[in-house]
Design a protein around this motif. Structure first.
Motif: not given
Length: 158
Positions: A28-51
């Motif tokens: 998610g971090k990589l996509v948020g940084r490297e694909l601005p043509e696909l994603f304007q933003k990828v935000e963590l709302i809740e959690g630490d990457g687990g279930l």
């Protein structure tokens, strides 16, 4: 109406290295940084990457389909290297979908290679069946290619 689309891409890194990228928040971090043509933003709302982790995805202007949605990590199997997310708010749910699930799977192929398989499973109400045409594997193809390039560049850096 139920449907499924999938994509596979061979990665020239061991499955454990690929899983380090796909199994948690790193992709998610990589996509948020490297694909601005696909994603304007990828935000963590809740959690630490687990279930139970919730991300808010906002797509870039001009990307077909919904403008964004919240997804929740509903399955993480580190042994089988499978992660599933489901849309829990907005996006496809507003278009008559009752299920929109994305599954990432890393399959060991050999000591130095693996297969990245991505699948979209969806259910859409009959009266909204025409919206099934909005489901596209193309964003997953783009993400898989980005991941492959990233993994090749950072091979064995772990």
């Amino acid at each position: 109406m139920f449907g499924e689309v999938e994509h596979e891409l061979e990665l020239h890194v061991p499955a454990r290295e690929a899983w380090d990228l796909f199994g948690g928040l790193e992709i998610g971090k990589l996509v948020g940084r490297e694909l601005p043509e696909l994603f304007q933003k990828v935000e963590l709302i809740e959690g630490d990457g687990g279930l139970g982790t919730v991300l808010k995805l906002t797509f870039a202007q001009g990307v077909p389909g919904p403008s964004g949605y919240k997804e929740k990590f509903t399955k993480i199997d580190n042994e089988k290297r499978i992660k599933e997310t489901e849309v829990v708010e907005g996006g496809y749910l507003e278009l008559g979908f009752t299920l929109f699930r994305v599954r990432f799977e890393v399959i060991e192929k050999g000591e130095e290679s693996s297969i990245f398989k991505s699948t979209i499973e969806y259910e859409v109400k009959e009266e909204n069946a025409s919206n099934a045409s909005l489901v596209s594997v193309q964003p997953l193809v783009t993400i898989a290619q980005l991941a492959k390039n990233y993994l090749n560049k950072n091979k064995h850096a772990n």
